[in-house]
Design a protein around this motif. Structure first.
Motif, PDB file in Angstrom:
ATOM      1  N   GLY A  10       0.848  -1.198   0.000  1.00 27.43           N
ATOM      2  CA  GLY A  10       0.000   0.000   0.000  1.00 27.43           C
ATOM      3  C   GLY A  10       0.878   1.242   0.000  1.00 27.43           C
ATOM      4  N   LEU A  11       0.365   2.310   0.626  1.00 28.31           N
ATOM      5  CA  LEU A  11       1.112   3.566   0.661  1.00 28.31           C
ATOM      6  C   LEU A  11       2.429   3.387   1.426  1.00 28.31           C
ATOM      7  N   ALA A  12       2.362   2.738   2.581  1.00 28.59           N
ATOM      8  CA  ALA A  12       3.554   2.612   3.437  1.00 28.59           C
ATOM      9  C   ALA A  12       4.543   1.603   2.853  1.00 28.59           C
ATOM     10  N   GLU A  31       2.470  -8.607  -1.759  1.00 27.26           N
ATOM     11  CA  GLU A  31       1.158  -7.936  -1.790  1.00 27.26           C
ATOM     12  C   GLU A  31       0.105  -8.981  -2.156  1.00 27.26           C
ATOM     13  N   ARG A  33      -3.099  -8.622  -3.085  1.00 23.17           N
ATOM     14  CA  ARG A  33      -4.004  -8.381  -4.220  1.00 23.17           C
ATOM     15  C   ARG A  33      -3.312  -8.736  -5.523  1.00 23.17           C
ATOM     16  N   CYS A  51     -10.119   5.740  -1.085  1.00 21.40           N
ATOM     17  CA  CYS A  51     -11.287   6.619  -0.973  1.00 21.40           C
ATOM     18  C   CYS A  51     -11.003   7.921  -1.701  1.00 21.40           C
ATOM     19  N   SER A  52     -10.774   9.014  -0.979  1.00 13.11           N
ATOM     20  CA  SER A  52     -10.574  10.306  -1.653  1.00 13.11           C
ATOM     21  C   SER A  52      -9.278  10.268  -2.472  1.00 13.11           C
ATOM     22  N   ILE A 122       0.576 -13.207   3.059  1.00 11.82           N
ATOM     23  CA  ILE A 122       1.442 -13.774   4.096  1.00 11.82           C
ATOM     24  C   ILE A 122       0.617 -13.852   5.382  1.00 11.82           C
ATOM     25  N   SER A 141      -5.199  -8.584   6.484  1.00 12.68           N
ATOM     26  CA  SER A 141      -5.989  -9.810   6.285  1.00 12.68           C
ATOM     27  C   SER A 141      -6.207 -10.515   7.623  1.00 12.68           C
ATOM     28  N   GLN A 347      -0.576   2.721   8.512  1.00 13.91           N
ATOM     29  CA  GLN A 347      -1.698   3.010   9.397  1.00 13.91           C
ATOM     30  C   GLN A 347      -1.811   2.019  10.552  1.00 13.91           C
ATOM     31  N   GLY A 353      -4.150   8.417   7.587  1.00 11.74           N
ATOM     32  CA  GLY A 353      -4.051   9.174   6.337  1.00 11.74           C
ATOM     33  C   GLY A 353      -3.035   8.591   5.368  1.00 11.74           C
ATOM     34  N   TYR A 354      -3.282   8.875   4.083  1.00 13.82           N
ATOM     35  CA  TYR A 354      -2.385   8.376   3.021  1.00 13.82           C
ATOM     36  C   TYR A 354      -0.950   8.863   3.243  1.00 13.82           C
TER      37      TYR A 354
END
Ligand SMILES: Cc1cc2nc3c(=O)[nH]c(=O)nc-3n(C[C@H](O)[C@H](O)[C@H](O)COP(=O)(O)OP(=O)(O)OC[C@H]3O[C@@H](n4cnc5c(N)ncnc54)[C@H](O)[C@@H]3O)c2cc1C
Length: 469
Positions: A10-12, A31, A33, A51-52, A122, A141, A347, A353-354
């Protein structure tokens, strides 16, 4: 050289991978997905924005997240580089074309010769991985969440946040409120006068309950509604729906509290605020987690005596959110104390936040790579936005033992997390005395300037002590 494993792209996780590979250390990024998705993600792209499409304000001089943007740019952030390259018009905010942004992050990571991407879930990091960054986010997950819970203890991983609003201490009217703990009890580490109390008359309480009941609320996502929240975390408006007196016998109970200015007049209800950070700059509204919309919270909470001019560092919320009790579990370098080969980012550490998630990924990546290369640990300056975030996560929070939701809750970056200035600006550039909003802006500007100057010194090699020291 042994690779560093990152779980979650993800972002992190994406930012951490970029920082590590940029220092010449191999990375395997796992990852799940598209093999398995979450309830919120829709694509298989790395760094998907669920989202946004906004990274919020890009104003670095007076806005804490804008400052974080600038610091990340100076630290070679991939997330910021791809955000800037995919910007769409949004006034003073940095908003991005979400598909273009995620595609750019994915392409950069796929093209890097030191980064291997494996599409797999994982459920438990194998023992032979000696350096692992877990960046699996608010929707980790279930299998991995279960494994983390076994490692950290039953109460250490939350599945819902229960966010009470946080107010800047200097915006509370102390000519109306007073400091006192209920029945003057000192408790462990307390003084007997640890809470700020805001008294209400019966008419004020009645009007407040009416406003809560009528207020505009955010509804739960369908997939959130299926996970029941426990009674200790009920939103205040749900408590008010259960009966007009419920709050007066719960978080707003007036018992054991005496207003020193009117000792003979008993308040009908009292809103209590409790110190939230070690710096003493932020106070949270005890038990006030809520699903009211943000504008409604500001409108309704400013009707509380002493909070008419409250400035909110964070507004309340209740969401599905997997996060650790980080101040207790993680060391200053984001490693799990009980298993230091595991480091957390994003997060799941208790930022929100992103951009904040990516910033914590950036720090985790840099710390992991320094460890792998045998370099001394170098933490970002506590005065920087990165240091302020790290301080919130690993040590700047005050632990409390009250019943109800755990006191450590996710938070966006904000100036209340920064160590106060040693000298407040009192005069503007042309010598005039600063007042009201001009004073606040000057303070933020001085905090930002200090942050960037210290960050530049850190980048140049200067060492700083940990934020919480
Ligand atoms: C519904 C929702 C809406 C949000 N809206 C916003 C918003 O508008 N603005 C904002 O700033 N923030 C928002 N957030 C908060 C937060 O900033 C984002 O969730 C952000 O993406 C967090 O970054 P992260 O890297 O920690 O986690 P994520 O970006 O979620 O990345 C975690 C990754 O780990 C993967 N993963 C999970 N478990 C495993 C596993 N066991 N093995 C392998 N991979 C795994 C996931 O597929 C995912 O790709 C929202 C959060 C949620 C849940």
């Amino acid at each position: 050289m042994q690779p560093i494993h990152i779980i979650g792209g993800g972002l992190a996780g994406s930012e951490a991978a970029w920082q590590i590979a940029g220092r010449g250390v191999p990375v395997v990024l796992h990852e799940m997905r598209p093999v398995q998705s979450t309830a919120a993600h829709k694509t298989e792209a790395l760094a998907e924005l669920v989202c946004s499409n906004s990274f919020r304000s890009d104003e670095r001089e007076t806005n804490a997240v804008g400052l974080l943007h600038e610091e990340m740019r100076r630290l070679g952030s991939l997330i910021m580089r791809c955000g800037d390259a995919n910007q769409v018009p949004a006034g003073g905010a940095l908003a991005v074309d979400r598909d273009g942004f995620s595609a750019a992050v994915t392409a950069a990571l796929e093209a890097h010769p030191l980064i291997q991407i494996r599409r797999e879930e994982i459920a438990l990091p194998p023992d032979e991985w000696d350096s692992v960054i877990l960046a699996t986010g608010p929707l980790t997950s279930p299998a991995l969440a279960d494994a983390i819970r076994k490692l950290t203890g039953e109460d250490s991983l939350a599945f819902f946040d229960a966010i009470a609003p946080i107010v800047h201490r200097d915006s509370i009217d102390m000519s109306v409120a007073w400091f006192q703990s209920r029945y003057d009890k000192a408790g462990p580490g307390g003084s007997g006068a640890d809470y700020i109390n805001c008294p209400m008359t019966r008419a004020q309480y009645d009007a407040f309950i009416d406003a809560l009941l009528a207020g505009d609320k955010t509804s739960f996502h369908e997939w959130e509604a299926n996970t029941p929240y426990f009674d200790g975390c009920l939103p205040i408006e749900v408590m008010a729906e259960r009966g007009r007196e419920t709050l007066r016998h719960g978080p707003m109970k007036p018992f054991g509290l005496t207003n020193p200015r009117q000792p003979d007049v008993k308040a009908y209800a009292v809103v209590q605020l409790r110190q939230d950070n070690k710096l003493g700059t932020l106070f949270n509204m005890v038990g006030f987690q809520t699903k009211l919309k943000h504008a409604e919270q500001v409108r309704i909470f400013r009707t509380i005596p002493a909070l008419e001019k409250a400035e909110f560092a964070r507004l309340g919320g209740v969401h599905r959110n997997t996060f650790l009790n980080s101040p207790k579990l993680l060391d200053a370098t984001l490693r799990l104390k009980a298993a230091p080969r595991l480091r957390f980012a994003g997060q799941i550490t208790g930022c929100e936040g992103y951009v904040e998630s990516a910033a914590v990924g950036l720090m985790a990546g840099r710390l992991a790579v320094a460890e792998r290369l045998g370099e001394p640990v170098s933490l970002p300056p506590p005065t920087s936005a990165h240091g302020a975030l790290l301080g919130h996560i690993t040590g700047g929070h005050i632990e409390t033992i009250d019943a109800g939701p755990r006191s450590f809750q996710p938070m966006n970056v904000n100036f209340g997390l920064f160590p106060p200035l040693t000298r407040m600006p009192t005069r503007g550039p042309d010598g005039e005395r600063l007042r009201g909003p001009a004073k606040t802006i000057a303070r933020k500007r001085a905090l930002s300037q200090r942050a960037l100057a210290d960050l530049d010194r850190w980048i140049a090699g200067d060492a700083f002590p940990a934020a919480a020291e």
